[in-house]
Design an enzyme around this catalytic site. Structure first.
Site, PDB file in Angstrom:
ATOM      1  N   HIS A 113       0.859  -1.174   0.000  1.00 35.21           N
ATOM      2  CA  HIS A 113       0.000   0.000   0.000  1.00 35.21           C
ATOM      3  C   HIS A 113       0.898   1.228   0.000  1.00 35.21           C
ATOM      4  O   HIS A 113       1.778   1.341   0.862  1.00 35.21           O
ATOM      5  CB  HIS A 113      -0.841  -0.060   1.281  1.00 35.21           C
ATOM      6  CG  HIS A 113      -1.868   0.996   1.367  1.00 35.21           C
ATOM      7  ND1 HIS A 113      -1.692   2.152   2.079  1.00 35.21           N
ATOM      8  CD2 HIS A 113      -3.104   1.066   0.826  1.00 35.21           C
ATOM      9  CE1 HIS A 113      -2.788   2.889   1.985  1.00 35.21           C
ATOM     10  NE2 HIS A 113      -3.659   2.252   1.230  1.00 35.21           N
ATOM     11  N   ARG A 121      -4.075  -0.917  -8.035  1.00 29.64           N
ATOM     12  CA  ARG A 121      -5.366  -0.368  -7.621  1.00 29.64           C
ATOM     13  C   ARG A 121      -5.174   1.106  -7.305  1.00 29.64           C
ATOM     14  O   ARG A 121      -4.213   1.488  -6.635  1.00 29.64           O
ATOM     15  CB  ARG A 121      -5.869  -1.081  -6.371  1.00 29.64           C
ATOM     16  CG  ARG A 121      -7.243  -0.601  -5.972  1.00 29.64           C
ATOM     17  CD  ARG A 121      -7.367  -0.311  -4.487  1.00 29.64           C
ATOM     18  NE  ARG A 121      -6.466   0.697  -3.991  1.00 29.64           N
ATOM     19  CZ  ARG A 121      -6.317   0.986  -2.700  1.00 29.64           C
ATOM     20  NH1 ARG A 121      -6.977   0.317  -1.797  1.00 29.64           N
ATOM     21  NH2 ARG A 121      -5.485   1.934  -2.296  1.00 29.64           N
ATOM     22  N   HIS A 143     -37.059 -17.900  25.074  1.00 33.91           N
ATOM     23  CA  HIS A 143     -36.064 -18.167  24.016  1.00 33.91           C
ATOM     24  C   HIS A 143     -35.543 -19.593  24.148  1.00 33.91           C
ATOM     25  O   HIS A 143     -35.436 -20.329  23.181  1.00 33.91           O
ATOM     26  CB  HIS A 143     -34.877 -17.203  24.133  1.00 33.91           C
ATOM     27  CG  HIS A 143     -35.175 -15.822  23.658  1.00 33.91           C
ATOM     28  ND1 HIS A 143     -34.362 -15.152  22.771  1.00 33.91           N
ATOM     29  CD2 HIS A 143     -36.188 -14.985  23.928  1.00 33.91           C
ATOM     30  CE1 HIS A 143     -34.866 -13.961  22.539  1.00 33.91           C
ATOM     31  NE2 HIS A 143     -35.980 -13.832  23.229  1.00 33.91           N
TER      32      HIS A 143
END
Ligand code: AKG
Length: 418
Positions: free
Chosen positions: A107, A163, A321
């Site tokens: 990057h 990119r 539940h």
């Protein structure tokens, strides 16, 4: 620069599978641009995650994280820029030589250099007024676009994937954004990236921007969402619905400030909509061990409400539940713990407990009682739980001593009858 996206509209865009309508009235039917059932993960624990306040990875830690994420099945691993420090370069080179299936990316800011044997380079440059003024010394979009095109050409000449991303996309001018994305797409980037650098975007804004961009570029679209306002997972999902192809994640979401879209939470979000795709691609049973490893390395605890691995993610407590869960887990579970190699726990020791769950516990303990007796012992547990929290052992002792009393009672009754 002018904005004209009409020339790229003839490029066919890969359709994703249409989903059949289900019994759920809220189940959405994908449109042709959605990638909810066809997305890739760019895992950035070794880049964005290194920007987390507590991170200081050793080489061994980086190797372990990279290897685990590769076994998990992520498509790409993004690593810190090798120009950051000599050790960063050495570690990047080491990981490139591991022979992992995942492609290795680094990057960089939008400058030439620093590819160090990677498969691809993720380039980013600020386009919002804030960043152009305070980070890029007042650069205008013409200069930024020229710089981007030069860097892209250089990276492509090195045979790497490239990119191009705009930093702070959601506070950038829409025409500026679409113009630069169109220019870099025509220059042959593999992906364009949208970055919600400050975590300000809402799912609807994300959908609108990605859908607009999808009509303007023919390459893949990557998305990167910070979690400052709690929308990072929702935004990633919305982006995929709109046609994004790649999502940036990190383990437990670690990154700058409170981080980005967490890998595990994204898997949780994708499972109800894309179960077959996710199961075919990702080794979900590794999520817990990967998160535990990273949590220990960066000295944090997994949050109690973490999807999948929070300590009570599959614990059911209220009597109503618990009864339904015991009959059919789908009543109160959208995710199946067994998909992640985990187990559910039905809480039975609180004042909210019910006789059905106590019945199940009694049978686990190998004891036999009538329904009326079970209701009686349930009342005893509730009464005690009103006084103080009960551990499993406490509730078990109440059950066992009640059972003993019953048997003694029966025994005495039997003796007196003789
Ligand atoms: C951010 O903008 O928050 C980044 O970390 C960069 C994202 C990107 O390269 O797309």
């Amino acid at each position: 620069l002018t904005f004209d996206c009409s020339s790229t509209l003839d490029t066919p865009i890969r359709p994703s599978k249409m989903s059949a309508p289900t019994g759920n009235p809220y189940a959405r039917i994908d449109d042709l641009l959605s990638n909810v059932r066809n997305f890739k993960i760019i895992e950035s624990t070794l880049r964005e995650g290194e920007q987390f306040a507590n991170s200081h990875y050793s080489t061994e830690t980086k190797i372990k994280i990279a290897t685990m994420l590769d076994q998990f099945g992520v498509d790409y691993l993004e690593l810190t820029n090798p120009c950051s420090s000599p050790q960063s370069r050495a570690d990047l080179e080491t990981i490139c030589k591991l022979g992992l299936k995942a492609k290795i990316l680094t990057h960089t800011r939008c400058t030439i250099g620093c590819d160090a044997g990677v498969d691809g380079v993720d380039v980013v440059i600020g386009t919002s007024q804030f960043l152009r003024e305070h980070s890029l010394g007042g650069k205008d979009m013409v200069a930024i676009t020229k710089q981007a095109l030069e860097v892209i050409e250089y990276i492509k000449s090195r045979g790497c994937e490239v990119r191009f991303s705009t930093e702070d996309s959601f506070r950038s001018d829409l025409v500026d954004l679409l113009s630069i994305y169109k220019a870099v797409s025509q220059a042959g980037v593999d992906r364009v990236g949208i970055a919600d650098t400050v975590g300000c975007a809402s799912p609807r804004q994300v959908y609108d921007l990605v859908r607009t961009l999808r009509g303007c570029v023919s390459c893949d679209i990557e998305v990167h969402f910070h979690d400052d306002t709690g929308c990072a997972v929702a935004n990633a999902f919305s982006a995929l619905e709109a046609g994004a192809t790649h999502v940036d994640t990190s383990v437990l979401g670690i990154g700058e400030r409170n981080g980005i879209t967490p890998l595990g939470a994204l898997m949780a979000r994708m499972m109800p909509s894309s179960r077959d795709y996710v199961l075919s691609k990702y080794n979900l049973k590794m999520i817990k061990s990967i998160e535990d490893f990273v949590a220990e390395e960066v000295e944090i605890n997994t949050p109690f409400n973490n999807p999948i691995t929070g300590f009570c993610a599959f614990t059911h407590k209220a009597g109503i539940h618990a009864k339904a869960i015991l009959n059919s887990p789908s009543t109160y579970e959208i995710l199946k713990p067994e998909d992640f190699g985990l187990t559910r726990y039905v809480h039975f020791t609180s004042r909210l407990t019910g006789w059905n769950v106590i019945k199940s516990r009694i049978s686990q303990l190998g004891l036999i009682m009538t329904d009326d007796q079970i209701k009686e012992v349930t009342a005893k547990i509730k009464a005690m739980a009103d006084i103080r929290p009960l551990a499993i052992d406490d509730a078990d002792s109440i059950i066992r001593s009640f059972h003993l009393e019953l048997n003694n009672g029966e025994g005495q009754k039997g003796q007196s009858e003789q």
